[in-house]
Design a protein around this motif. Structure first.
Motif, PDB file in Angstrom:
ATOM      1  N   VAL A  25     -11.291 -26.105   6.782  1.00  0.00           N
ATOM      2  CA  VAL A  25     -11.696 -26.659   7.540  1.00  0.00           C
ATOM      3  C   VAL A  25     -13.465 -27.391   7.547  1.00  0.00           C
ATOM      4  N   ASP A  26     -14.127 -28.437   7.413  1.00  0.00           N
ATOM      5  CA  ASP A  26     -14.874 -28.817   7.793  1.00  0.00           C
ATOM      6  C   ASP A  26     -15.903 -29.348   8.461  1.00  0.00           C
ATOM      7  N   ARG A  27     -16.954 -28.774   8.495  1.00  0.00           N
ATOM      8  CA  ARG A  27     -18.162 -28.417  10.122  1.00  0.00           C
ATOM      9  C   ARG A  27     -19.346 -29.320   9.227  1.00  0.00           C
ATOM     10  N   ARG A  59     -10.987 -18.766  14.689  1.00  0.00           N
ATOM     11  CA  ARG A  59     -10.598 -19.990  15.328  1.00  0.00           C
ATOM     12  C   ARG A  59      -9.092 -21.030  15.197  1.00  0.00           C
ATOM     13  N   ALA A  60      -9.621 -21.639  13.908  1.00  0.00           N
ATOM     14  CA  ALA A  60      -8.371 -22.529  13.117  1.00  0.00           C
ATOM     15  C   ALA A  60      -7.167 -21.540  13.660  1.00  0.00           C
ATOM     16  N   LEU A  61      -6.996 -20.106  13.507  1.00  0.00           N
ATOM     17  CA  LEU A  61      -5.516 -19.524  13.540  1.00  0.00           C
ATOM     18  C   LEU A  61      -5.386 -20.107  15.203  1.00  0.00           C
ATOM     19  N   ALA A  62      -5.991 -19.283  16.268  1.00  0.00           N
ATOM     20  CA  ALA A  62      -6.046 -19.968  17.701  1.00  0.00           C
ATOM     21  C   ALA A  62      -5.812 -21.263  17.712  1.00  0.00           C
ATOM     22  N   GLY A  63      -6.391 -22.549  17.128  1.00  0.00           N
ATOM     23  CA  GLY A  63      -6.213 -23.366  17.312  1.00  0.00           C
ATOM     24  C   GLY A  63      -7.457 -24.009  18.640  1.00  0.00           C
ATOM     25  N   LEU A  64      -8.460 -23.127  18.209  1.00  0.00           N
ATOM     26  CA  LEU A  64      -9.740 -23.620  19.095  1.00  0.00           C
ATOM     27  C   LEU A  64     -10.127 -24.317  18.441  1.00  0.00           C
ATOM     28  N   VAL A  65     -10.004 -24.238  16.408  1.00  0.00           N
ATOM     29  CA  VAL A  65     -10.884 -25.030  16.005  1.00  0.00           C
ATOM     30  C   VAL A  65      -9.821 -26.283  15.208  1.00  0.00           C
ATOM     31  N   PRO A  66      -9.925 -27.586  14.973  1.00  0.00           N
ATOM     32  CA  PRO A  66      -8.667 -28.047  14.374  1.00  0.00           C
ATOM     33  C   PRO A  66      -8.783 -27.767  12.570  1.00  0.00           C
ATOM     34  N   LEU A  67      -8.092 -27.866  11.699  1.00  0.00           N
ATOM     35  CA  LEU A  67      -8.062 -27.725  10.795  1.00  0.00           C
ATOM     36  C   LEU A  67      -8.616 -29.657  10.266  1.00  0.00           C
ATOM     37  N   THR A  68      -8.654 -29.769   9.293  1.00  0.00           N
ATOM     38  CA  THR A  68      -8.890 -30.996   8.116  1.00  0.00           C
ATOM     39  C   THR A  68      -8.130 -30.964   7.465  1.00  0.00           C
ATOM     40  N   GLY A  69      -7.494 -30.014   6.974  1.00  0.00           N
ATOM     41  CA  GLY A  69      -6.574 -29.682   5.897  1.00  0.00           C
ATOM     42  C   GLY A  69      -5.895 -28.483   5.972  1.00  0.00           C
ATOM     43  N   ARG A  73       1.594 -22.414   9.064  1.00  0.00           N
ATOM     44  CA  ARG A  73       2.921 -22.202   9.282  1.00  0.00           C
ATOM     45  C   ARG A  73       2.887 -20.670  10.372  1.00  0.00           C
ATOM     46  N   LEU A  74       3.941 -20.287  11.164  1.00  0.00           N
ATOM     47  CA  LEU A  74       3.675 -19.141  11.851  1.00  0.00           C
ATOM     48  C   LEU A  74       5.591 -18.943  11.336  1.00  0.00           C
ATOM     49  N   ASP A  75       6.083 -17.742  11.566  1.00  0.00           N
ATOM     50  CA  ASP A  75       7.701 -17.750  11.659  1.00  0.00           C
ATOM     51  C   ASP A  75       8.092 -18.885  11.134  1.00  0.00           C
ATOM     52  N   GLY A  76       7.664 -19.559   9.733  1.00  0.00           N
ATOM     53  CA  GLY A  76       8.528 -20.661   9.397  1.00  0.00           C
ATOM     54  C   GLY A  76       7.973 -22.208  10.178  1.00  0.00           C
ATOM     55  N   THR A  77       7.253 -22.475  11.292  1.00  0.00           N
ATOM     56  CA  THR A  77       7.312 -23.019  12.624  1.00  0.00           C
ATOM     57  C   THR A  77       6.453 -23.786  11.771  1.00  0.00           C
ATOM     58  N   ALA A  78       5.536 -25.106  11.680  1.00  0.00           N
ATOM     59  CA  ALA A  78       4.181 -25.366  11.997  1.00  0.00           C
ATOM     60  C   ALA A  78       3.237 -25.470  13.010  1.00  0.00           C
ATOM     61  N   LEU A  79       2.357 -24.841  13.221  1.00  0.00           N
ATOM     62  CA  LEU A  79       1.584 -25.295  13.949  1.00  0.00           C
ATOM     63  C   LEU A  79       0.263 -25.358  14.013  1.00  0.00           C
ATOM     64  N   GLU A  80       0.035 -27.048  13.461  1.00  0.00           N
ATOM     65  CA  GLU A  80      -1.307 -27.593  13.243  1.00  0.00           C
ATOM     66  C   GLU A  80      -1.603 -28.719  14.020  1.00  0.00           C
ATOM     67  N   ARG A  81      -0.438 -28.737  14.528  1.00  0.00           N
ATOM     68  CA  ARG A  81      -0.609 -29.782  16.017  1.00  0.00           C
ATOM     69  C   ARG A  81      -0.640 -29.111  17.415  1.00  0.00           C
ATOM     70  N   THR A  82       0.609 -27.920  17.393  1.00  0.00           N
ATOM     71  CA  THR A  82       0.516 -27.188  18.772  1.00  0.00           C
ATOM     72  C   THR A  82      -0.671 -26.678  19.149  1.00  0.00           C
TER      73      THR A  82
END
Length: 361
Positions: A25-27, A59-69, A73-82
């Protein structure tokens, strides 16, 4: 050797369970770059000083802060865009964020309702969770009528009621007074031990981390500086922050046999025989202070110091010392009075080699 025919079905690889993440995360001028992995049933504590990036990671794990890189993955499912509301994630915030206009029952039922359960079904789930938390008698209470410990358990029940595959806890005990904290910490430990998915805990309190977590991940300036089991971290700190966290004096130097020449300062004699870059650690309780240079002492380490400050530390006095070797020393109030310790006082500090611990840097 068996050869597979072209039309032979190949079994898919089993899904990887648990958490596999690299959170970038870049801030502005701050960059978080933290890798986290955990298996179902693991409790991981993120530790670090203020501004280290712990809450940003959560907050990045929760999806409240977007990843910049990186990836998540949780249980093999990608969550970056969820989006956050669609992730199988439960969150317990520092101030719990209970809905003030809803009862404890309806606070806990809120999650199941959002996931499609009927009102009756959601309330049945909520009642069962509140019963597990020992709150069956408080289902109708609004948050303002709950104690801090009760509110914390309602928030935990609300997070668990949606059967998350990842549970996030942001300083879950910080809002509690010391007495309540002791009781709730024990209860939280029990609930986390029963939790079958991954839990990530953010805290600045080393005791919370040591008691609740299976593994500690120490973050400083957005980077992981050390990770491992609580006992290993406590015995082998690798930064000044960690050493202060676990209550040790820590130095870095180069070993040649029993002698360690510090990068800045004198040599320290240890019982270990090592060669090359090392850390040397010892607790403040291992330090003995004298107003006059001791004679006939069995201690192999002796330094002339000056008292920089004194503060109460539990039932003892902790002296901050400067001089040949900056260090912290613990002594009883009686000993401090007998030595007439005060800022500016000259003292001699001794530490036995057997009370030091050296390990590779």
């Amino acid at each position: 050797m068996t050869t597979l025919r072209k039309d032979t079905p190949v079994s898919p690889a089993p899904p990887v369970e648990g958490l596999d993440a690299r959170l970038v995360v870049d801030r502005g001028a701050f960059r978080l770059d933290v890798a986290l992995t955990a298996a179902p049933g693991d409790v991981v504590a993120l530790l670090g000083p203020n501004g280290a990036g712990k809450t940003t990671a959560l907050r990045a794990l929760a999806g409240l802060v977007p990843l910049t890189g990186g990836h998540l993955r949780l249980d093999g499912t990608a969550l970056e865009r969820t989006p956050p509301e669609a992730r199988p994630v439960g969150v317990v915030f520092q101030d719990y964020l209970l809905f003030p206009h809803l009862s404890a029952l309806d606070n806990v039922a809120f999650g199941p309702r959002c996931h499609g359960a009927s009102k009756a079904q959601a309330r049945a789930v909520a009642a069962a969770w509140l019963d597990r938390m020992g709150l069956a008698a408080h289902t109708g209470a609004k948050p303002r009528r709950l104690s801090g410990g009760q509110a914390q358990r309602v928030a935990l029940a609300r997070a668990l009621a949606v059967h998350p595959r990842l549970l996030l806890l942001d300083e879950p005990l910080a809002a509690l007074d010391a007495r309540t904290r002791l009781e709730v910490r024990a209860q939280l430990r029990r609930h986390l031990a029963e939790f079958e998915a991954v839990a990530v805990l953010v805290t600045h309190d080393p005791l919370d981390a040591m008691v609740l977590a299976d593994r500690l991940v120490v973050v400083e300036e957005g980077r992981v500086v050390q990770e491992g089991g609580p006992a290993d971290i406590a015995r082998h700190p690798r930064t000044e922050y960690i050493a202060q966290l676990v209550g040790l004096n820590l130095y870095r130097g180069r070993a040649d046999g029993h002698a360690v020449r510090l990068d800045t300062g004198p040599a320290i004699t240890t019982t270990e025989i090592l060669t090359g870059p090392v850390f040397v650690a010892f607790p403040p309780s291992a330090v003995t202070l004298h107003r006059d240079r001791p004679t006939g002492s069995s201690a192999r380490n002796l330094w002339r110091c000056e008292v920089a400050g004194l503060e109460t530390h539990g039932d003892q006095i902790r002296a901050a010392l400067t001089g040949e070797l900056p260090l912290a020393a613990d002594l009883t109030t009686v000993a401090a009075a007998e030595l007439d310790l005060h800022p500016g006082a000259a003292v001699w500090a001794t530490v036995k080699a057997a009370q030091t611990h050296a390990y590779p840097a």
